[in-house]
Design a protein around this motif. Structure first.
Motif, PDB file in Angstrom:
ATOM      1  N   HIS A 148      42.105  32.244  15.136  1.00 55.37           N
ATOM      2  CA  HIS A 148      42.167  32.429  13.753  1.00 55.37           C
ATOM      3  C   HIS A 148      43.714  32.581  13.453  1.00 55.37           C
ATOM      4  O   HIS A 148      44.306  33.205  13.950  1.00 55.37           O
ATOM      5  CB  HIS A 148      41.639  33.713  13.467  1.00 55.37           C
ATOM      6  N   ASN A 175      48.942  32.990   8.085  1.00 56.14           N
ATOM      7  CA  ASN A 175      50.479  32.672   7.524  1.00 56.14           C
ATOM      8  C   ASN A 175      51.169  34.092   7.203  1.00 56.14           C
ATOM      9  O   ASN A 175      50.774  34.549   6.111  1.00 56.14           O
ATOM     10  CB  ASN A 175      50.292  31.790   6.521  1.00 56.14           C
ATOM     11  N   HIS A 210      45.288  32.642   4.883  1.00 54.47           N
ATOM     12  CA  HIS A 210      44.804  31.929   5.897  1.00 54.47           C
ATOM     13  C   HIS A 210      45.588  30.251   6.274  1.00 54.47           C
ATOM     14  O   HIS A 210      45.789  29.851   5.183  1.00 54.47           O
ATOM     15  CB  HIS A 210      43.374  31.571   5.870  1.00 54.47           C
ATOM     16  N   ALA A 211      45.906  30.181   7.517  1.00 59.35           N
ATOM     17  CA  ALA A 211      46.602  28.789   7.840  1.00 59.35           C
ATOM     18  C   ALA A 211      45.503  27.657   7.867  1.00 59.35           C
ATOM     19  O   ALA A 211      45.118  27.417   9.120  1.00 59.35           O
ATOM     20  CB  ALA A 211      47.540  29.062   8.925  1.00 59.35           C
ATOM     21  N   ARG A 212      45.004  26.936   6.895  1.00 56.17           N
ATOM     22  CA  ARG A 212      44.078  26.125   6.978  1.00 56.17           C
ATOM     23  C   ARG A 212      44.790  24.716   7.140  1.00 56.17           C
ATOM     24  O   ARG A 212      45.687  24.394   6.715  1.00 56.17           O
ATOM     25  CB  ARG A 212      43.245  26.240   5.465  1.00 56.17           C
ATOM     26  N   THR A 268      42.047  23.635  11.637  1.00 55.51           N
ATOM     27  CA  THR A 268      41.367  24.912  11.329  1.00 55.51           C
ATOM     28  C   THR A 268      40.796  24.666   9.803  1.00 55.51           C
ATOM     29  O   THR A 268      40.966  23.966   9.145  1.00 55.51           O
ATOM     30  CB  THR A 268      42.514  25.872  11.207  1.00 55.51           C
ATOM     31  N   GLY A 312      41.487  29.434   7.955  1.00 48.40           N
ATOM     32  CA  GLY A 312      42.437  29.300   9.306  1.00 48.40           C
ATOM     33  C   GLY A 312      41.679  29.483  10.376  1.00 48.40           C
ATOM     34  O   GLY A 312      42.467  29.836  11.467  1.00 48.40           O
ATOM     35  N   THR A 316      52.042  22.683  13.965  1.00 51.58           N
ATOM     36  CA  THR A 316      52.384  23.542  12.920  1.00 51.58           C
ATOM     37  C   THR A 316      53.427  22.888  11.757  1.00 51.58           C
ATOM     38  O   THR A 316      53.508  23.200  10.760  1.00 51.58           O
ATOM     39  CB  THR A 316      52.900  24.875  13.345  1.00 51.58           C
ATOM     40  N   TYR A 342      51.944  21.455   8.880  1.00 50.98           N
ATOM     41  CA  TYR A 342      51.550  22.609   7.930  1.00 50.98           C
ATOM     42  C   TYR A 342      52.464  22.985   6.903  1.00 50.98           C
ATOM     43  O   TYR A 342      52.466  23.224   5.907  1.00 50.98           O
ATOM     44  CB  TYR A 342      50.921  23.582   8.905  1.00 50.98           C
TER      45      TYR A 342
END
Length: 115
Positions: free
Chosen positions: A7, A10, A16-18, A38, A42, A65, A68
């Motif tokens: 999970h 951010n 949530h880091a989707r 993810t 996330g 990352t 992202y």
């Protein structure tokens, strides 16, 4: 069959880091055991098909990352920020769940062992 979960949050926006690409490798082997992303919350949940012989050794879970952060608008493409988070661990339990939560920012992250 082991399960890998994560999970990612951010810490800049508190969301949530989707959509982060996540790849699992057996350390020293360039062939991925899985490649996933993810979800909207996330989260990541993947079964890993290993035989008993494969459980010995270390694994690398790579979170991509960089893309992202570039897509999020929090950093520019020429800024200095963490492009990958790599976690190395063992999977010794055949039916175990290996949870890897991450709190992420462009220039740092926190993770811990859970499960």
């Amino acid at each position: 069959m082991p399960v890998i979960s994560s999970h990612i949050l951010n810490s800049v926006s508190g969301t949530h880091a989707r959509g982060i690409t996540v790849v699992l490798y057996r350390q020293g082997d360039p062939t991925p055991l899985f490649r996933s992303q993810t979800d909207e919350e996330g989260r990541l949940l993947e079964d890993v098909d290993l035989n008993d012989r494969d459980r010995a050794g270390y694994y690398e879970l790579v979170f991509e990352t960089g893309a992202y952060w570039e897509a999020s608008g929090h950093v520019s493409s020429d800024a200095r920020f963490i492009k990958q988070v790599v976690l190395r661990f063992e999977m010794t339990r055949s039916g175990g769940t290996y949870h890897h939560p991450i709190i992420l920012s462009p220039n740092g992250y926190s993770t811990w062992i859970s499960g």
